[in-house]
Motif scaffolding. Structure first.
Motif, PDB file in Angstrom:
ATOM      1  N   TRP A 224       0.453  -1.274   0.154  1.00  0.00           N
ATOM      2  CA  TRP A 224      -0.004  -0.295  -0.065  1.00  0.00           C
ATOM      3  C   TRP A 224       1.220   0.910  -0.009  1.00  0.00           C
ATOM      4  CZ3 TRP A 224      -4.542   0.900  -1.124  1.00  0.00           C
ATOM      5  CH2 TRP A 224      -5.456   2.040  -1.003  1.00  0.00           C
ATOM      6  N   GLY A 225       2.010   1.443   0.647  1.00  0.00           N
ATOM      7  CA  GLY A 225       3.037   2.489   0.443  1.00  0.00           C
ATOM      8  C   GLY A 225       3.324   2.288  -0.949  1.00  0.00           C
ATOM      9  N   PHE A 226       3.818   1.405  -1.591  1.00  0.00           N
ATOM     10  CA  PHE A 226       4.614   2.001  -2.654  1.00  0.00           C
ATOM     11  C   PHE A 226       3.305   2.262  -3.966  1.00  0.00           C
ATOM     12  CE2 PHE A 226       7.774  -1.128  -1.422  1.00  0.00           C
ATOM     13  CZ  PHE A 226       9.162  -0.151  -1.551  1.00  0.00           C
ATOM     14  N   LEU A 241       7.653  12.303 -10.461  1.00  0.00           N
ATOM     15  CA  LEU A 241       8.901  11.379  -9.768  1.00  0.00           C
ATOM     16  C   LEU A 241       9.388  12.120  -8.520  1.00  0.00           C
ATOM     17  CD1 LEU A 241      10.089   9.378 -10.281  1.00  0.00           C
ATOM     18  CD2 LEU A 241      11.813  11.145 -11.750  1.00  0.00           C
ATOM     19  N   GLY A 242       9.369  13.059  -8.058  1.00  0.00           N
ATOM     20  CA  GLY A 242       9.905  13.862  -6.982  1.00  0.00           C
ATOM     21  C   GLY A 242       9.652  13.058  -5.608  1.00  0.00           C
ATOM     22  N   ASP A 243       7.757  13.296  -5.949  1.00  0.00           N
ATOM     23  CA  ASP A 243       6.646  13.462  -4.572  1.00  0.00           C
ATOM     24  C   ASP A 243       7.004  11.430  -4.676  1.00  0.00           C
ATOM     25  OD1 ASP A 243       5.581  15.205  -3.843  1.00  0.00           O
ATOM     26  OD2 ASP A 243       3.936  15.308  -5.201  1.00  0.00           O
ATOM     27  N   THR A 244       7.372  11.086  -5.853  1.00  0.00           N
ATOM     28  CA  THR A 244       6.493   9.561  -5.474  1.00  0.00           C
ATOM     29  C   THR A 244       7.829   8.796  -4.766  1.00  0.00           C
ATOM     30  OG1 THR A 244       4.915   8.815  -7.674  1.00  0.00           O
ATOM     31  CG2 THR A 244       7.105   6.663  -6.134  1.00  0.00           C
ATOM     32  N   THR A 249       9.985   5.680   1.376  1.00  0.00           N
ATOM     33  CA  THR A 249      10.560   4.825   2.746  1.00  0.00           C
ATOM     34  C   THR A 249       9.157   4.561   3.658  1.00  0.00           C
ATOM     35  OG1 THR A 249      10.387   7.006   3.762  1.00  0.00           O
ATOM     36  CG2 THR A 249      12.785   5.989   3.702  1.00  0.00           C
ATOM     37  N   ASN A 250       7.865   5.298   2.787  1.00  0.00           N
ATOM     38  CA  ASN A 250       6.223   4.320   3.180  1.00  0.00           C
ATOM     39  C   ASN A 250       6.330   3.431   2.847  1.00  0.00           C
ATOM     40  OD1 ASN A 250       6.524   7.316   3.450  1.00  0.00           O
ATOM     41  ND2 ASN A 250       4.070   7.873   2.177  1.00  0.00           N
ATOM     42  N   GLY A 251       7.137   3.291   1.819  1.00  0.00           N
ATOM     43  CA  GLY A 251       6.248   1.772   1.812  1.00  0.00           C
ATOM     44  C   GLY A 251       7.545   0.159   1.754  1.00  0.00           C
ATOM     45  N   GLY A 252       9.006   1.092   1.101  1.00  0.00           N
ATOM     46  CA  GLY A 252      10.402   0.613   2.014  1.00  0.00           C
ATOM     47  C   GLY A 252      10.413  -0.129   3.823  1.00  0.00           C
TER      48      GLY A 252
END
Length: 286
Positions: A224-226, A241-244, A249-252
């Motif tokens: 969900w984070g990715f 892209l920068g926002d992504t 770390t939200n998914g990592g």
């Protein structure tokens, strides 16, 4: 050469993999912050300009310099396993969140300190690890894991609250993605109802990982984070892209925690234990 599955890795190997994944996503986050700030500026640049009275070009020029230095320090810390650059970068990411909170002006600003917790917790955790790994006979690895668990809980709980209160940008993401990529027209009312479900889901996940059996909630949180990070690029292919990347770390972080937790929980069901390194110690990865 056969790569051992998670179930066959030793405890030490899993911890090393955990640190390597954390280092990777933290580096990607630093790159994303650099791209984003070069394109849009940050809360720090705004404070330098509006509150401290610097010329706008000077203020945002310094903003870009700080972003570049943070990225360079991140690379240096990861390559040479140094703690002090991690602590400096953690302070910088924290200042970005505090700056956004101070400036206000957006729906998400009041939640920024909590919604961005993994951004400053990741370099902090790495710094603690690199620092303590250099001290023979003394490890803070469990403390590192707790930092990341608490910060992940904070991120998902904050985004859950934002969803429950219908953050306008979340509504836009749902409507635009559905119409452009799924060819489904979703009304604003339906998008708001979906946000209620998403908000409850995020808060329940945030609570679930505070309990011992947490590996599958962490696996879903990684996905969900990715996924939600990638929506920024879907929403704005030219500028997202920068926002992504800044949200890597939200998914990592949940992914790294899942891998670390996976063998421990699996072995507890089978009654097997993993091989520990001497004294429970873990050397810094090379």
């Amino acid at each position: 050469m056969n790569i051992p599955s998670l179930s066959k890795r030793t405890d030490k190997e899993l911890k090393l993999l955990f640190i390597q994944i954390l280092s990777c996503v933290y580096g990607v986050q630093a790159l994303g912050a650099n791209i984003y700030i070069y394109a849009n500026g940050s809360a720090i640049g705004k404070i330098l300009w509006l509150n401290l009275g610097l010329d706008d070009q000077l203020a945002y020029g310094l903003d870009k310099v700080f972003a570049f230095l943070a990225m360079a320090l991140s690379v240096y810390a990861i390559i040479f396993k140094k703690s002090w650059p991690c602590f400096l970068c953690a302070a910088w990411f924290l200042s970005l969140s505090l700056g956004k909170l101070y400036n206000g002006g957006s729906f998400s600003a009041p939640y920024s300190l909590f919604a961005h917790a993994v951004r400053y917790a990741s370099p902090l955790a790495l710094g603690v690890y690199f620092k303590q790994a250099q001290i023979a006979g003394f490890s803070y690895f469990d403390f590192v894991k707790k930092i990341l668990l608490i910060s992940t809980t904070s991120v998902f709980a904050a985004h859950g609250v934002e969803a429950l209160f219908h953050n306008p940008i979340f509504i836009d993401y749902i409507i635009r993605f559905s119409r452009v990529y799924a060819q489904i027209k979703i009304s604003e009312d339906l998008a708001k109802n979906l946000l209620y479900i998403i908000g409850v889901q995020d808060i329940l996940l945030a609570i679930a990982i505070l309990f011992p059996r947490r590996r599958w909630p962490l696996a879903y949180m990684a996905f969900w984070g990715f996924w939600t990070a990638s929506l920024r690029t879907f929403f704005s292919p030219q500028y997202g892209l920068g926002d992504t990347l800044i949200r890597a770390t939200n998914g990592g972080v949940p992914l790294a925690l899942f891998i670390l937790t996976h063998l421990h929980e699996a072995s507890s069901f089978t009654g097997n234990s993993t091989n520990q390194s001497k004294g429970g110690e873990l050397e810094a990865p090379s």
